[in-house]
Design an enzyme around this catalytic site. Structure first.
Site, PDB file in Angstrom:
ATOM      1  N   TYR A 154       0.925  -1.316  -0.110  1.00  0.00           N
ATOM      2  CA  TYR A 154       0.097   0.023  -0.078  1.00  0.00           C
ATOM      3  C   TYR A 154       0.976   1.145   0.227  1.00  0.00           C
ATOM      4  O   TYR A 154       0.314   2.170  -0.847  1.00  0.00           O
ATOM      5  CB  TYR A 154      -1.238   0.042   0.930  1.00  0.00           C
ATOM      6  CG  TYR A 154      -2.109   1.105   1.089  1.00  0.00           C
ATOM      7  CD1 TYR A 154      -2.471   1.790   0.491  1.00  0.00           C
ATOM      8  CD2 TYR A 154      -1.640   2.029   2.559  1.00  0.00           C
ATOM      9  CE1 TYR A 154      -3.728   2.965   0.312  1.00  0.00           C
ATOM     10  CE2 TYR A 154      -2.250   3.124   2.863  1.00  0.00           C
ATOM     11  CZ  TYR A 154      -3.506   3.449   1.681  1.00  0.00           C
ATOM     12  OH  TYR A 154      -4.179   4.624   1.726  1.00  0.00           O
ATOM     13  N   ARG A 161       1.212   7.406  -6.978  1.00  0.00           N
ATOM     14  CA  ARG A 161      -0.137   7.739  -6.790  1.00  0.00           C
ATOM     15  C   ARG A 161       0.382   9.001  -6.930  1.00  0.00           C
ATOM     16  O   ARG A 161      -0.034   9.918  -7.511  1.00  0.00           O
ATOM     17  CB  ARG A 161      -0.795   7.247  -5.768  1.00  0.00           C
ATOM     18  CG  ARG A 161      -2.154   8.470  -5.829  1.00  0.00           C
ATOM     19  CD  ARG A 161      -3.542   7.581  -5.462  1.00  0.00           C
ATOM     20  NE  ARG A 161      -2.865   7.613  -3.769  1.00  0.00           N
ATOM     21  CZ  ARG A 161      -4.730   7.262  -3.008  1.00  0.00           C
ATOM     22  NH1 ARG A 161      -5.264   7.071  -3.588  1.00  0.00           N
ATOM     23  NH2 ARG A 161      -3.664   7.228  -1.128  1.00  0.00           N
ATOM     24  N   TYR A 214      -1.128  12.891   7.020  1.00  0.00           N
ATOM     25  CA  TYR A 214      -0.565  11.364   7.642  1.00  0.00           C
ATOM     26  C   TYR A 214       1.281  11.394   8.187  1.00  0.00           C
ATOM     27  O   TYR A 214       1.658  11.623   6.908  1.00  0.00           O
ATOM     28  CB  TYR A 214      -1.206  10.135   7.590  1.00  0.00           C
ATOM     29  CG  TYR A 214      -2.475   9.760   7.618  1.00  0.00           C
ATOM     30  CD1 TYR A 214      -3.890  10.455   8.537  1.00  0.00           C
ATOM     31  CD2 TYR A 214      -3.023   8.431   6.361  1.00  0.00           C
ATOM     32  CE1 TYR A 214      -4.449   9.929   8.162  1.00  0.00           C
ATOM     33  CE2 TYR A 214      -3.683   7.886   6.130  1.00  0.00           C
ATOM     34  CZ  TYR A 214      -4.755   8.461   7.532  1.00  0.00           C
ATOM     35  OH  TYR A 214      -6.444   7.984   7.244  1.00  0.00           O
ATOM     36  N   ARG A 227     -11.053  13.153   2.260  1.00  0.00           N
ATOM     37  CA  ARG A 227     -12.991  12.130   3.185  1.00  0.00           C
ATOM     38  C   ARG A 227     -14.051  12.010   2.154  1.00  0.00           C
ATOM     39  O   ARG A 227     -14.755  11.187   2.258  1.00  0.00           O
ATOM     40  CB  ARG A 227     -12.618  12.330   4.199  1.00  0.00           C
ATOM     41  CG  ARG A 227     -11.970  12.568   5.313  1.00  0.00           C
ATOM     42  CD  ARG A 227     -11.228  11.302   5.616  1.00  0.00           C
ATOM     43  NE  ARG A 227      -9.197  11.420   6.922  1.00  0.00           N
ATOM     44  CZ  ARG A 227      -8.705  11.015   6.560  1.00  0.00           C
ATOM     45  NH1 ARG A 227      -9.165   9.031   5.768  1.00  0.00           N
ATOM     46  NH2 ARG A 227      -7.871  10.322   7.331  1.00  0.00           N
ATOM     47  N   GLU A 334     -14.181  -1.229   6.386  1.00  0.00           N
ATOM     48  CA  GLU A 334     -13.915   0.198   5.821  1.00  0.00           C
ATOM     49  C   GLU A 334     -14.719   0.323   5.008  1.00  0.00           C
ATOM     50  O   GLU A 334     -15.643  -0.606   4.447  1.00  0.00           O
ATOM     51  CB  GLU A 334     -12.160  -0.048   5.071  1.00  0.00           C
ATOM     52  CG  GLU A 334     -12.937   1.467   3.965  1.00  0.00           C
ATOM     53  CD  GLU A 334     -11.265   1.457   3.700  1.00  0.00           C
ATOM     54  OE1 GLU A 334     -10.674   1.613   4.168  1.00  0.00           O
ATOM     55  OE2 GLU A 334     -11.656   1.915   2.255  1.00  0.00           O
TER      56      GLU A 334
END
Ligand code: 3EB
Length: 349
Positions: A154, A161, A214, A227, A334
């Site tokens: 990830y 990305r 983060y 979000r 999730e």
């Protein structure tokens, strides 16, 4: 039921129903994503329907999420991307294999390289076609918590990305799209996306540090997503809530407790809804008027998750439950959701 007036309509249907769409219904399909295990699903013509290898937990049949539009639409292909578009919206998808070995002068891992080239291809298409505002990305690839090249996959994905965003001069903070990233059973890197000409804004959650901020303990590059994203389309406010988990601040809460993780995820969704309603005061987004997609790490947890969701929502609502690995090893569930568009559960509850 007549739906022709809806700018965007989400239909959840068993895969066997896909083949039975009428010609009129097909013409109005923008695109979609189907989930099955094992892989191998019928497409519909040249429509961009992404096939993801994932186990549906809702029923025995593979399930598809189909987005219908109300505009005249055309299909196209550019490089690996299949897409379909009307005047206001473009839906696209692609599947890329991870290169067997990165070339010698490439310091990137295979997944990182595949991710960067996929996102660069998507941004090139959206720039060329004039749909710069992205409402939503859906990302799926195997072994999301697996490690190679001394890094969790990830995190490799996050580097690829972000590099593509930067390469195309896109912001990697604030103005970023809603997204999700989940582990599939097998296959390559699968990405679907929905983009618009203009008017998309990001929504953040006051209970959570923005993912793009983060700290580095979660990887050398922060994830590039909002979000939620909010857009006015055809005079209606639409909301796309990203994959939402049991994270407060930037930390995972309730390790090992799937019921508590589900409740925390739903509290986060409630906070995002409040924020969206503040930004779009006339929208009136409500938990019982959304369509949900729920990714559960362990299939035996599905009843617990469903129970907590029913309590939160106050009734049964259209939800798709899938088995998937979530992007932190300590997350068990999730939940993503969208609303403001028309919703139709075609034989799947
Ligand atoms: C989180 O809040 C959980 O990397 O695109 C949720 C939604 C998550 C999107 C992504 C990751 C992504 O950090 C994980």
């Amino acid at each position: 039921m007549k739906h022709a007036e809806a700018m965007l309509r989400l239909e959840v249907l068993p895969v066997s129903r896909l083949a039975r769409l009428t010609d009129d219904e097909r013409a109005g399909v923008l695109g979609g994503v189907c989930f099955s295990h094992p892989a191998g699903l019928p497409g519909i013509g040249d429509h961009p329907i992404l096939s993801v290898e994932m186990v549906p937990l809702t029923g025995s049949e593979p399930v598809c999420e189909i987005w219908h539009g109300n505009e005249a639409m055309q299909s196209g292909q550019q490089g690996p991307i299949r897409y379909r578009y009307g005047d206001k919206l473009l839906f696209g998808c692609l599947s890329l294999d991870e290169p067997a070995a990165a070339t010698c002068d490439d310091a990137r891992t295979p997944l990182q390289a595949a991710t960067e080239s996929a996102y660069r291809a998507i941004f090139s298409l959206l720039d060329a076609r004039g749909y710069p505002d992205i409402l939503r990305f859906w990302n799926y690839f195997p072994a999301i918590n697996g490690e190679s090249h001394r890094m969790e996959r990830y995190r490799q994905f996050n580097i690829g990305r972000q590099d593509a965003f930067l390469a195309h001069g896109r912001s990697v903070v604030d103005r970023v799209p809603a997204a999700c990233a989940l582990g599939s059973v097998a296959g390559g890197l699968h990405i679907a996306f929905l983009a618009a000409r203009a008017g998309v804004v990001g929504v953040e959650n006051p209970r959570q540090v923005s993912a793009y901020h983060y700290p580095s303990q979660y990887g050398p590059r922060s994830p590039t997503f909002a979000r939620a994203s909010l857009a006015k389309l055809g005079g209606r406010d639409m909301l796309f809530i990203s994959g939402t988990a049991s994270i407060v601040g930037y930390q995972t809460l309730h390790e090992g407790d799937v019921a508590a993780q589900t409740r925390e995820s739903l509290s986060n969704i409630a906070a995002i809804l409040a924020e969206a309603n503040r930004l779009a005061p006339r929208a009136g987004f409500r938990p019982d008027a959304l369509a949900y997609k729920v990714y559960v790490r362990h299939p035996e947890h599905v009843d617990t998750v469903r129970h907590e969701m029913t309590r939160f929502i106050g009734g049964a609502v259209p939800s798709v439950f899938l088995q998937a690995d979530v992007c932190r090893a300590d997350l068990l569930v999730e939940i993503e959701a969208s609303g403001g568009h028309a919703i139709q559960a075609g034989g799947v509850a």
